[in-house]
Design a protein around this motif. Structure first.
Motif, mmCIF file in Angstrom:
data_model
loop_
_atom_site.group_PDB
_atom_site.id
_atom_site.type_symbol
_atom_site.label_atom_id
_atom_site.label_comp_id
_atom_site.label_asym_id
_atom_site.label_seq_id
_atom_site.Cartn_x
_atom_site.Cartn_y
_atom_site.Cartn_z
ATOM 1 N N LEU A 100 25.245 -13.084 -2.828
ATOM 2 C CA LEU A 100 24.734 -12.818 -1.485
ATOM 3 C C LEU A 100 23.252 -13.524 -1.595
ATOM 4 C CD1 LEU A 100 25.554 -9.727 0.292
ATOM 5 C CD2 LEU A 100 26.373 -11.885 0.873
ATOM 6 N N ALA A 101 22.542 -13.528 -2.685
ATOM 7 C CA ALA A 101 21.118 -13.885 -2.912
ATOM 8 C C ALA A 101 21.361 -15.470 -3.055
ATOM 9 C CB ALA A 101 20.318 -13.305 -4.131
ATOM 10 N N SER A 102 22.331 -15.891 -3.083
ATOM 11 C CA SER A 102 22.298 -17.267 -3.175
ATOM 12 C C SER A 102 22.748 -18.038 -1.967
ATOM 13 C CB SER A 102 23.529 -18.013 -4.203
ATOM 14 O OG SER A 102 23.121 -17.390 -5.440
ATOM 15 N N THR A 103 23.162 -17.275 -0.874
ATOM 16 C CA THR A 103 23.585 -17.774 0.303
ATOM 17 C C THR A 103 22.160 -17.912 1.234
ATOM 18 O OG1 THR A 103 23.985 -15.499 1.160
ATOM 19 C CG2 THR A 103 25.878 -16.509 0.099
ATOM 20 N N TYR A 104 21.420 -17.077 1.268
ATOM 21 C CA TYR A 104 20.392 -17.195 2.212
ATOM 22 C C TYR A 104 19.415 -18.597 1.983
ATOM 23 C CZ TYR A 104 17.343 -14.055 -0.655
ATOM 24 O OH TYR A 104 16.692 -13.502 -1.714
ATOM 25 N N VAL A 105 19.536 -18.907 0.666
ATOM 26 C CA VAL A 105 18.648 -19.924 0.243
ATOM 27 C C VAL A 105 19.290 -21.304 0.251
ATOM 28 C CG1 VAL A 105 17.161 -18.457 -1.115
ATOM 29 C CG2 VAL A 105 19.123 -19.534 -2.272
ATOM 30 N N GLY A 106 20.717 -21.190 0.758
ATOM 31 C CA GLY A 106 21.335 -22.542 0.807
ATOM 32 C C GLY A 106 22.036 -22.776 -0.465
ATOM 33 N N THR A 107 22.140 -22.107 -1.557
ATOM 34 C CA THR A 107 22.918 -22.537 -2.623
ATOM 35 C C THR A 107 24.437 -22.364 -2.539
ATOM 36 O OG1 THR A 107 20.846 -21.804 -4.083
ATOM 37 C CG2 THR A 107 23.008 -22.212 -5.422
#
Length: 221
Positions: A100-107
């Motif tokens: 999930l942490a990679s989704t909000y930064v666009g990765t």
């Protein structure tokens, strides 16, 4: 049906071991209280549309509460040639929370970190006797082998009043997860985003983009 009737229907061939009453001393009381404000509890319960007890000629029914990693691991491995499967959860997908942490930064895209429950266990969408219910479990009666469910109001496509129903089970798997810990830190519950669901990651992304947009004019100066 009553406890005696339920025991007769299930019978010893179902290999059911009842949960001791001391573990759930008032399992039925909260459910009855839920309907006592406006109507007679007995009449309300009788009026519920249900998924009733399985007959002796039917496959035993396994009811799974939740759609997290533990629940989906069980759903993936359950033998649907032996059991009918029913899943009850307020979401119809499993979330790979470490990503999930990679989704909000666009990765990663948000759709890349979710997997539909019906894809994990195809029987939920393809086999008669197996079902998925998008609902919350609001009570369990271990004597009658029933779980009580509610579809929450608030959605424009749903009726104003909560829709309630019950599901009988032969085997019950409780994998509903837990609430995040706040360690009694003041203000955490009201202000923090716990990052356990896709909508929480979307909230963080919106806040990041909003802050960047607010910062841009000052940075240009």
């Amino acid at each position: 049906c009553g406890a005696g009737a339920a025991g007769h229907l299930y019978g010893p061939s179902r290999s059911i071991s009842a949960t001791p009453a001391r573990l759930l001393p008032a399992a039925a009381e909260p459910v009855a209280a839920e309907y006592s404000d406006t109507e007679d509890p007995a009449e309300a319960m009788a009026a519920l549309p249900d998924l009733g007890p399985t007959g002796l000629k039917n496959k035993p029914r396994v009811v799974v509460l939740g759609s997290g990693r533990a629940a989906c691991r069980f759903l993936k491995d359950v033998d649907t040639s032996v059991y009918d499967v029913v899943c009850v959860s307020p979401r119809n997908h499993m979330v790979f929370t470490p990503l999930l942490a990679s989704t909000y930064v666009g990765t990663l895209e948000f759709r890349s970190v979710v997997e539909p429950v019906s894809r994990i266990q195809p029987a939920l969408a393809t086999r008669l006797g197996s079902y998925f219910f998008l609902a919350n479990c609001t009570g369990i009666d271990t004597r009658k082998h029933e779980v009580y469910c509610t579809v929450a109001a608030g959605d424009e496509q749903l009726p104003t009043n909560p829709y309630r129903f019950r599901v009988a089970y032969d085997k019950l798997v409780i994998a509903s997860g837990a609430e995040p810990l706040t360690f009694n830190i003041k203000g955490v519950q009201e202000n923090a985003i716990f990052l356990r669901e896709v909508n929480e990651a979307q909230q963080i992304r919106r806040k990041l983009l909003t802050n960047l947009m607010l910062l841009a004019p000052h940075h240009c100066l």
